[in-house]
Design a protein around this motif. Structure first.
Motif, short mmCIF file in Angstrom:
data_model
loop_
_atom_site.label_atom_id
_atom_site.label_comp_id
_atom_site.label_asym_id
_atom_site.label_seq_id
_atom_site.Cartn_x
_atom_site.Cartn_y
_atom_site.Cartn_z
N ARG A 218 0.62 9.21 3.05
CA ARG A 218 0.85 8.18 4.07
C ARG A 218 1.05 8.87 5.42
O ARG A 218 1.83 9.82 5.52
CB ARG A 218 2.08 7.34 3.73
CG ARG A 218 2.05 6.75 2.34
CD ARG A 218 3.05 5.63 2.16
NE ARG A 218 4.39 5.98 2.58
CZ ARG A 218 5.37 5.09 2.77
NH1 ARG A 218 5.12 3.81 2.58
NH2 ARG A 218 6.57 5.46 3.14
N ASP A 269 -4.27 -5.15 7.14
CA ASP A 269 -5.06 -4.60 6.03
C ASP A 269 -6.51 -4.55 6.47
O ASP A 269 -7.03 -5.53 7.01
CB ASP A 269 -4.95 -5.46 4.77
CG ASP A 269 -3.59 -5.35 4.11
OD1 ASP A 269 -2.94 -4.30 4.28
OD2 ASP A 269 -3.16 -6.31 3.44
N ARG A 279 -4.04 0.25 4.96
CA ARG A 279 -2.91 -0.63 5.31
C ARG A 279 -2.01 0.05 6.33
O ARG A 279 -1.71 1.24 6.21
CB ARG A 279 -2.12 -0.99 4.06
CG ARG A 279 -0.86 -1.82 4.32
CD ARG A 279 -0.29 -2.34 3.01
NE ARG A 279 -1.16 -3.38 2.46
CZ ARG A 279 -1.08 -3.82 1.21
NH1 ARG A 279 -0.20 -3.31 0.37
NH2 ARG A 279 -1.91 -4.77 0.79
N GLU A 281 1.76 -0.56 7.62
CA GLU A 281 2.91 -1.36 7.22
C GLU A 281 4.19 -0.55 7.39
O GLU A 281 4.26 0.60 6.95
CB GLU A 281 2.74 -1.79 5.76
CG GLU A 281 3.81 -2.72 5.23
CD GLU A 281 3.52 -3.11 3.79
OE1 GLU A 281 3.42 -4.31 3.51
OE2 GLU A 281 3.38 -2.20 2.94
N VAL A 288 -4.53 1.68 -0.16
CA VAL A 288 -4.06 0.97 -1.35
C VAL A 288 -5.27 0.38 -2.08
O VAL A 288 -6.29 0.08 -1.47
CB VAL A 288 -3.07 -0.16 -1.01
CG1 VAL A 288 -1.79 0.39 -0.43
CG2 VAL A 288 -3.69 -1.18 -0.07
N THR A 290 -7.31 -2.54 -4.09
CA THR A 290 -7.42 -3.99 -3.89
C THR A 290 -7.11 -4.78 -5.15
O THR A 290 -6.93 -5.99 -5.10
CB THR A 290 -8.84 -4.35 -3.41
OG1 THR A 290 -9.80 -3.87 -4.37
CG2 THR A 290 -9.14 -3.73 -2.06
N ARG A 292 -4.85 -6.23 -7.86
CA ARG A 292 -3.42 -6.53 -7.97
C ARG A 292 -2.91 -6.08 -9.33
O ARG A 292 -3.39 -6.50 -10.38
CB ARG A 292 -3.17 -8.03 -7.80
CG ARG A 292 -1.69 -8.39 -7.83
CD ARG A 292 -1.46 -9.86 -7.59
NE ARG A 292 -0.05 -10.18 -7.72
CZ ARG A 292 0.85 -10.02 -6.76
NH1 ARG A 292 0.47 -9.55 -5.59
NH2 ARG A 292 2.11 -10.33 -6.96
N SER A 335 6.39 -8.25 -13.38
CA SER A 335 6.13 -8.11 -11.95
C SER A 335 6.30 -9.47 -11.27
O SER A 335 6.21 -10.51 -11.92
CB SER A 335 4.71 -7.57 -11.72
OG SER A 335 3.78 -8.30 -12.48
N LYS A 362 3.93 -4.05 0.61
CA LYS A 362 3.18 -4.96 -0.26
C LYS A 362 2.81 -4.30 -1.59
O LYS A 362 2.87 -4.93 -2.64
CB LYS A 362 1.91 -5.44 0.44
CG LYS A 362 2.17 -6.36 1.63
CD LYS A 362 0.86 -6.77 2.27
CE LYS A 362 1.09 -7.64 3.49
NZ LYS A 362 -0.18 -8.00 4.17
N GLN A 363 2.41 -3.03 -1.52
CA GLN A 363 2.00 -2.34 -2.74
C GLN A 363 3.19 -2.19 -3.70
O GLN A 363 3.07 -2.41 -4.90
CB GLN A 363 1.42 -0.97 -2.39
CG GLN A 363 0.79 -0.23 -3.55
CD GLN A 363 -0.55 -0.80 -3.95
OE1 GLN A 363 -1.03 -1.76 -3.36
NE2 GLN A 363 -1.17 -0.22 -4.96
N GLU A 364 4.34 -1.81 -3.15
CA GLU A 364 5.53 -1.62 -3.98
C GLU A 364 6.03 -2.96 -4.53
O GLU A 364 6.54 -3.03 -5.66
CB GLU A 364 6.62 -0.94 -3.15
CG GLU A 364 7.72 -0.31 -3.98
CD GLU A 364 8.70 0.50 -3.15
OE1 GLU A 364 9.61 1.09 -3.76
OE2 GLU A 364 8.58 0.52 -1.91
N GLN A 366 4.36 -5.42 -5.61
CA GLN A 366 3.58 -5.87 -6.77
C GLN A 366 4.20 -5.42 -8.09
O GLN A 366 4.01 -6.06 -9.12
CB GLN A 366 2.15 -5.33 -6.68
CG GLN A 366 1.33 -5.92 -5.56
CD GLN A 366 -0.10 -5.39 -5.59
OE1 GLN A 366 -0.59 -4.95 -6.63
NE2 GLN A 366 -0.77 -5.42 -4.46
#
Length: 401
Positions: A218, A269, A279, A281, A288, A290, A292, A335, A362-364, A366
């Motif tokens: 990151r 995004d 992303r 953020e 990330v 796509t 889910r 989740s 957002k990724q975390e 999920q």
């Protein structure tokens, strides 16, 4: 067993000369020919390629590119061609893709890239490069088209001339016509500038790599914004490459527009392909997937175990503690879902609001552990705590992320 080389052969003098030279070198070859059926002589070229391959018992794979859809034909044709190369490359577990680009093609590419202001990593074509995870080899970049035609005549090799090369509808053909007025000295200046461009890029790439070594997967937004304007788009291109993204089709303008978007600092995004997005953020720039991610574990009783998403323990932090009653079972540790709410001492709270308040990406989010009881009520969220009915000083277990 010898490693196969995939050879792109159109039927023109350059690719036919290349094919013959590789055959003489006794390489293990597989020929790929694409017939777009766009001109009267298209079948002629396919036939002569197939005749040559039959004569020397070389496997030949022909692709029909007659239905490419609407849009820029040259762009669509190139994409289709490389998809065809890739398909055969993988099927034969090939060592390299060999293409017949020659010195005149090199002049055209340099001039095209200068006029289009693409600002690639490397001006012109390299002898070796990687496209779509294929090792691409261009052995003829120092050989002129005239020399390749002479080779075909000397060795009695049949070839076809693509009359569409005279069609000025295409930018590449316009450049080809312009180059006819260039003297040999003018062409040498193009090659000299290419070397100069390469030296500048080499220095810039040192700056890019120096910065990226200070970052992880990151990039820190503030550190990125402090970079010089000329370097930031190059950092983005290198960042993409570090994530195994093929940037061959991505122009400098694409990275410049992306840089302008990042400089504004707002969350966004940006789709890169069907599997990946960029992303921005909470002060970081990162890639990330796509798709889910989700999970679900059902427990009929209290038990302690560990998954890649969470741990269920006998001890832990207070905001991970949960007291359970017999009527709660079976419980589900899963989740989050968009509609999740939890009834806290201070009222109902959307679980998504908790993520926003805590600045959880957002990724975390999920994969954040949520506990649901037998009545489908959310009774616990890790690090937020349990609902009003499941708090006590003697917790049954701890769900730790």
């Amino acid at each position: 067993m010898a490693t196969y080389w995939i050879v792109g052969v159109s039927g023109g003098p350059d690719s036919m000369a290349l094919l013959d030279q590789l055959r003489v070198e006794k390489r293990s070859l597989v020929v790929v020919h694409v017939n777009y059926h766009q001109r009267d002589s298209a079948q002629r070229d396919q036939d002569l390629v197939e005749r040559y391959c039959q004569q020397y018992q070389i496997p030949c794979v022909v692709f029909d590119g007659s239905n490419l859809g609407e849009g820029n034909f040259q762009d669509l044709a190139r994409r289709f061609r490389y998809q065809a190369f890739r398909e055969v490359y993988v099927a034969y577990d090939a060592g390299r893709l060999v293409l017949g680009h020659h010195l005149d093609d090199q002049y055209e590419t340099i001039l095209f890239e200068l006029l289009s202001q693409r600002k690639p990593d490397y001006l012109g074509m390299r002898k070796y490069s990687r496209i779509q995870k294929m090792l691409v080899y261009r052995p003829l970049l120092e050989t002129s088209k005239e020399e390749l035609i002479d080779y075909c005549h000397q060795h009695n090799i049949e070839y076809g001339i693509d009359e569409s090369n005279l069609d000025r509808t295409y930018t590449r053909n316009q450049i080809r016509q312009v180059l006819k007025d260039f003297s040999q000295e003018d062409k040498q200046l193009l090659l000299s500038y290419r070397r100069h461009y390469g030296r500048i890029r080499k220095q810039q790439n040192k700056e890019v790599q120096k910065f990226l070594k200070t970052q992880s997967s990151r990039m820190n937004l503030q550190a990125y914004q402090l970079l010089e304007d000329r370097i930031r788009p190059l950092v983005l291109r290198a960042f993409f490459k570090d994530h195994q993204i093929d940037t061959h089709e991505m122009s400098f303008r694409f990275f410049k527009d992306l840089d302008d978007k990042i400089k504004r600092g707002s969350h966004f995004d940006q789709m890169i392909d069907e599997n990946l997005m960029l992303r921005l953020e909470y002060g970081y720039i990162f890639m990330v997937g796509t798709t889910r991610a989700s999970y679900e574990y059902v427990l009929e009783k209290v038990q302690y175990f560990e998954t890649k998403y969470f741990k269920v323990q006998a001890t832990g932090p207070s905001n991970c503690a949960l007291t359970l009653y017999e009527s709660d079972f079976p419980i589900t540790i899963r989740s989050p879902k968009p509609e999740d709410e939890i009834y806290m001492r201070f009222g109902h709270k959307k679980v998504s609001r908790f993520f926003i308040d805590r600045k959880i990406g957002k990724q975390e989010r999920q994969l954040w552990p949520v506990v649901e009881n037998a009545r489908k009520e959310v009774i616990f969220v890790t690090n937020l705590g349990c609902d009003i009915n499941h708090y006590s000083t003697k917790p049954s277990l701890y769900v730790v992320k």
